[in-house]
Design an enzyme around this catalytic site. Structure first.
Site, PDB file in Angstrom:
ATOM      1  N   THR A 101       0.867  -1.182   0.000  1.00  0.00           N
ATOM      2  CA  THR A 101       0.000   0.000   0.000  1.00  0.00           C
ATOM      3  C   THR A 101       0.901   1.229   0.000  1.00  0.00           C
ATOM      4  O   THR A 101       1.635   1.452   0.963  1.00  0.00           O
ATOM      5  CB  THR A 101      -0.896   0.021   1.257  1.00  0.00           C
ATOM      6  OG1 THR A 101      -1.623  -1.198   1.325  1.00  0.00           O
ATOM      7  CG2 THR A 101      -1.867   1.190   1.199  1.00  0.00           C
ATOM      8  N   LYS A 176      -7.983   1.472  -3.145  1.00  0.00           N
ATOM      9  CA  LYS A 176      -7.643   1.121  -1.758  1.00  0.00           C
ATOM     10  C   LYS A 176      -7.778   2.344  -0.833  1.00  0.00           C
ATOM     11  O   LYS A 176      -8.407   2.268   0.219  1.00  0.00           O
ATOM     12  CB  LYS A 176      -6.211   0.575  -1.741  1.00  0.00           C
ATOM     13  CG  LYS A 176      -5.561   0.476  -0.397  1.00  0.00           C
ATOM     14  CD  LYS A 176      -5.680  -0.887   0.221  1.00  0.00           C
ATOM     15  CE  LYS A 176      -5.121  -0.873   1.642  1.00  0.00           C
ATOM     16  NZ  LYS A 176      -5.347  -2.092   2.349  1.00  0.00           N
TER      17      LYS A 176
HETATM   18  P1  NAD Z   1       5.752  -5.955   7.441  1.00  0.00           P
HETATM   19  O1  NAD Z   1       6.530  -4.839   8.015  1.00  0.00           O
HETATM   20  O2  NAD Z   1       5.345  -7.095   8.316  1.00  0.00           O
HETATM   21  O3  NAD Z   1       6.546  -6.589   6.193  1.00  0.00           O
HETATM   22  C1  NAD Z   1       7.334  -5.857   5.306  1.00  0.00           C
HETATM   23  C2  NAD Z   1       8.570  -6.707   4.997  1.00  0.00           C
HETATM   24  O4  NAD Z   1       9.334  -6.038   3.993  1.00  0.00           O
HETATM   25  C3  NAD Z   1       9.485  -6.923   6.207  1.00  0.00           C
HETATM   26  O5  NAD Z   1       9.667  -8.311   6.438  1.00  0.00           O
HETATM   27  C4  NAD Z   1      10.773  -6.224   5.817  1.00  0.00           C
HETATM   28  O6  NAD Z   1      11.942  -6.872   6.324  1.00  0.00           O
HETATM   29  C5  NAD Z   1      10.690  -6.340   4.304  1.00  0.00           C
HETATM   30  N1  NAD Z   1      11.576  -5.425   3.596  1.00  0.00           N
HETATM   31  C6  NAD Z   1      11.978  -4.184   3.959  1.00  0.00           C
HETATM   32  N2  NAD Z   1      12.845  -3.700   3.044  1.00  0.00           N
HETATM   33  C7  NAD Z   1      12.972  -4.658   2.084  1.00  0.00           C
HETATM   34  C8  NAD Z   1      13.727  -4.755   0.879  1.00  0.00           C
HETATM   35  N3  NAD Z   1      14.515  -3.743   0.492  1.00  0.00           N
HETATM   36  N4  NAD Z   1      13.634  -5.880   0.142  1.00  0.00           N
HETATM   37  C9  NAD Z   1      12.839  -6.891   0.526  1.00  0.00           C
HETATM   38  N5  NAD Z   1      12.102  -6.866   1.676  1.00  0.00           N
HETATM   39  C10 NAD Z   1      12.185  -5.750   2.431  1.00  0.00           C
HETATM   40  O7  NAD Z   1       4.486  -5.288   6.766  1.00  0.00           O
HETATM   41  P2  NAD Z   1       3.119  -6.033   6.315  1.00  0.00           P
HETATM   42  O8  NAD Z   1       2.121  -5.929   7.415  1.00  0.00           O
HETATM   43  O9  NAD Z   1       3.451  -7.353   5.721  1.00  0.00           O
HETATM   44  O10 NAD Z   1       2.615  -5.019   5.186  1.00  0.00           O
HETATM   45  C11 NAD Z   1       3.204  -4.991   3.900  1.00  0.00           C
HETATM   46  C12 NAD Z   1       2.424  -4.028   3.023  1.00  0.00           C
HETATM   47  O11 NAD Z   1       1.062  -4.461   2.960  1.00  0.00           O
HETATM   48  C13 NAD Z   1       2.387  -2.591   3.567  1.00  0.00           C
HETATM   49  O12 NAD Z   1       2.485  -1.701   2.484  1.00  0.00           O
HETATM   50  C14 NAD Z   1       1.048  -2.509   4.264  1.00  0.00           C
HETATM   51  O13 NAD Z   1       0.537  -1.184   4.307  1.00  0.00           O
HETATM   52  C15 NAD Z   1       0.205  -3.411   3.374  1.00  0.00           C
HETATM   53  N6  NAD Z   1      -0.962  -4.017   4.038  1.00  0.00           N
HETATM   54  C16 NAD Z   1      -0.836  -4.576   5.281  1.00  0.00           C
HETATM   55  C17 NAD Z   1      -1.960  -5.150   5.877  1.00  0.00           C
HETATM   56  C18 NAD Z   1      -1.862  -5.787   7.245  1.00  0.00           C
HETATM   57  O14 NAD Z   1      -2.911  -6.101   7.831  1.00  0.00           O
HETATM   58  N7  NAD Z   1      -0.667  -6.037   7.786  1.00  0.00           N
HETATM   59  C19 NAD Z   1      -3.192  -5.155   5.219  1.00  0.00           C
HETATM   60  C20 NAD Z   1      -3.274  -4.604   3.930  1.00  0.00           C
HETATM   61  C21 NAD Z   1      -2.153  -4.042   3.363  1.00  0.00           C
END
Ligand code: NAD
Length: 307
Positions: A101, A176
């Site tokens: 997002t 979204k």
């Molecule tokens: P998260 O922080 O758990 O996961 C993000 C991951 O990206 C981490 O494991 C981090 O180490 C990794 N990362 C960071 N830099 C990186 C790089 N350069 N290369 C590869 N990996 C890298 O976050 P999440 O909850 O999984 O959310 C991910 C996305 O989904 C966000 O944009 C969030 O807004 C969106 N989202 C989350 C939810 C939710 O309920 N958690 C729901 C809808 C959308």
């Protein structure tokens, strides 16, 4: 990439294996896709290995082998950095699908960079949270060319229960943030009405009884009631454990506020909702976003006793 996107013809690189990306990648492995996975966090890599992905040491190494590259990253800055890092390593025509997002402007920029490098690109943010990611029932909102949407569809259907092609580049992100802006505004409006009802002697049960079938009816009330009782499955009944964390709602409202400003929209409620959640987020810890009702109640008590 082959015109047919099947586990036999498609290698998927998965970059970002956090709360969402981890279980999404695991579902692709279960469906028979070869998944080349990368995340800088050792624990995320370990889990992906246990789930059956091929874990590699660098994003570019995963991308070089792949037909389709999925990113699930924290924010737009990181998505653009990762694209800058991996685009030159990818085979010509690789399909990039960003499920993070992020700002609409960043999503358009990411697609532009991918296409300029000879690739194809979609923005495909999701709703449904970690539960939906684990169950494979996410809703995908997709922006980009129709033929690229068609190519990605079989892969997205493994991870999602509903996949909607919303329009061109960035329009998936638009869907979204429009939805979540409405959700944030409606949760605040509902919470103000509930607290006003409390002050005026209206019980939560009677409030629900009337409003759930009256013109104030909304999803925030009937599926996600922010006070315990009327909807037993709502986070309010579980000490506001998410659910949908306040931090994520705050992030999404910030993206909506950016888009309102960038596009000159007279969006006073959206901007105010972003401000209200930003303030609440500083003390909310890991509470669900529906706990905003407790903040409104606390602040109301304070102002009436102070005033
Ligand atoms: P998260 O922080 O758990 O996961 C993000 C991951 O990206 C981490 O494991 C981090 O180490 C990794 N990362 C960071 N830099 C990186 C790089 N350069 N290369 C590869 N990996 C890298 O976050 P999440 O909850 O999984 O959310 C991910 C996305 O989904 C966000 O944009 C969030 O807004 C969106 N989202 C989350 C939810 C939710 O309920 N958690 C729901 C809808 C959308």
């Amino acid at each position: 990439m082959s015109t047919e996107t099947t586990p036999a013809t498609t290698k998927v690189a998965f970059l970002g294996l956090g709360h969402m990306g981890g279980p999404m990648a695991a579902n692709l492995v279960r469906a028979g896709y070869e998944v080349l996975a990368y995340d800088p966090a050792p624990a995320a890599r370990e889990q992906a290995r246990a789930d059956g992905a091929t874990v590699v040491d660098a994003a570019a190494a995963a991308t070089a082998e792949a037909d389709l590259v999925i990113t699930m990253l924290p924010n737009g800055r990181i998505v653009l950095d990762v694209y800058a890092d991996v685009l030159s390593a990818a085979k010509p025509g690789t399909l990039f699908v960003d499920c993070s997002t992020i700002d609409v402007a960043d999503a358009k920029q990411a697609a532009h960079l991918a296409v300029a490098a000879g690739h194809r690109a979609l923005d495909a943010p999701v709703s449904g949270g970690v539960g939906g990611a684990t169950a494979g029932t996410l809703t995908f909102m997709v922006g980009g060319p129709a033929e690229d949407f068609a190519a990605a569809l079989p892969v997205l259907e493994v991870m999602g229960g509903k996949v909607v092609h919303c329009g061109g580049a960035g329009v998936g992100q638009a869907a979204k943030i429009c939805n979540n802006m409405m959700l944030g505004i409606s949760m605040i409006g509902l919470s103000e009405a509930i607290v006003l009802g409390e002050k005026l002697g209206l019980t939560h049960d009677k409030f629900y009884d009337v409003v759930s079938t009256a013109s104030g009816q909304c999803w925030s009330l009937t599926s996600y009631c922010p006070v315990p009782g009327p909807v037993p499955t709502s986070p309010a009944n579980n000490d506001y454990r998410p659910g949908f964390a306040t931090a994520l709602m705050t992030k999404d409202l910030g993206l909506a506020a950016n888009a309102l400003r960038d596009n000159g929209v007279e969006g006073r409620f959206g901007l105010l909702a972003a401000e209200i959640y930003d303030r609440f987020n500083r003390s909310a810890g890991d509470k669900d976003f529906s706990a905003i009702v407790t903040d409104i109640r606390n602040r109301s008590h304070r102002s009436s006793s102070e005033g």
